[in-house]
Enzyme design. Structure first.
Site, mmCIF file in Angstrom:
data_model
loop_
_atom_site.group_PDB
_atom_site.id
_atom_site.type_symbol
_atom_site.label_atom_id
_atom_site.label_comp_id
_atom_site.label_asym_id
_atom_site.label_seq_id
_atom_site.Cartn_x
_atom_site.Cartn_y
_atom_site.Cartn_z
ATOM 1 C CG HIS A 122 -0.200 0.012 2.539
ATOM 2 N ND1 HIS A 122 0.150 1.165 3.185
ATOM 3 C CD2 HIS A 122 0.237 -0.998 3.317
ATOM 4 C CE1 HIS A 122 0.763 0.883 4.315
ATOM 5 N NE2 HIS A 122 0.834 -0.438 4.419
ATOM 6 C CG ASP A 123 -0.329 4.331 1.297
ATOM 7 O OD1 ASP A 123 -1.136 5.168 0.834
ATOM 8 O OD2 ASP A 123 -0.592 3.601 2.266
ATOM 9 N N GLY A 140 4.724 -1.470 2.554
ATOM 10 C CA GLY A 140 4.023 -0.219 2.303
ATOM 11 C C GLY A 140 4.943 0.979 2.302
#
Length: 259
Positions: A122-123, A140
């Site tokens: 994520h991100d 992430g």
């Protein structure tokens, strides 16, 4: 161009499908997914949204693209995944959307090759022309810049940056930032040299490669502090702009660099 959707595929009514798209058997295209023109989605792929694919991407079987993150901070907020054009995403790849605690978006650029069972957390932000070899993983909040190569089973810790044209050897465990042009290997990873072969293949001149190597020795061999090394690199930059990514790597590092 004619779009082809296999009769066993499940496509949500809110999904936006471009022209010339092929969607294979038993693939699931969820709500909020946009697929750009010319994309080829194989069988048994799961695309979850909100996710936006650009043009001419090819996704192979059993990939899971745009799923929400297992990060414990995630509470079901609407976050996104944005993928550019001409990417190849091979078998079993997993790519998660962002979290509101960071960017709220995972971003992948253009012309990337993401090989089997790689993971993009994520991100994360992946640039252009990168190669992620089988089973490598980004935790992430990772940034991978243009032309970087991550060899098989290499792992990148949260909030680390892999610089332009960097090369991660097989099984490298990255806990700090990897500057532009640098080749690292080992667990924990250590800097070995510059990615000279990759630079040659991409058309860098012999003179620029020699200057990049001089910058490497400035940072890693002269025993300078970071500020002293930065000052020396700024002087080298007057000879060629290829030193600028070196400078940016050091200036932007928040975790320190792989040594």
């Amino acid at each position: 161009m004619q779009t082809s959707i296999h009769p066993t595929a499940i496509v949500d009514s809110t999904a936006v499908i471009g022209s010339g798209v092929s969607i294979g058997a038993y693939t699931i295209v969820g709500a909020g997914v946009e697929i750009g023109d010319g994309c080829d989605i194989a069988s048994h792929v799961v695309l979850s949204g909100p996710t936006k694919l650009g043009k001419n991407n090819r996704i192979y079987q059993f990939a899971s693209v745009g799923q929400d993150t297992p990060d414990k901070k995630y509470r079901g907020e609407e976050t996104t995944l944005v993928i550019g054009d001409n990417n190849v995403i091979r078998e079993g790849v997993t790519i998660h959307r962002g979290t509101v605690q960071d960017r709220g978006e995972t971003t992948i650029g253009d012309e990337n090759l993401i090989m089997a069972y790689a993971h993009i957390g994520h991100d994360s932000v992946v640039g252009n022309h990168t190669i992620m070899v089988n089973n490598c993983g980004l935790a992430g909040h990772v940034v991978v810049k243009d032309w970087a190569i991550l060899s098989g089973y290499s792992l990148v810790h949260q909030n680390c940056t892999v610089g332009e044209h960097a090369f991660l050897g097989m099984g490298a465990a990255i806990g700090k930032d990897v500057p532009a042009y640098v080749m690292v290997a080992g667990n924990p990873a250590e800097a070995k040299t510059i990615n000279s072969e990759g630079l040659r293949r991409r058309g860098f001149s012999r003179e620029d490669i020699a200057l990049i190597n001089k910058a490497y020795k400035t940072v890693y061999r002269r025993g300078l502090t970071m500020q002293e090394a930065l000052q020396a690199l700024m002087e080298l930059r007057e000879e060629s702009p290829v030193i600028q990514p070196w400078i940016e790597s050091l200036q932007s590092s928040t975790r320190g660099i792989v040594r």
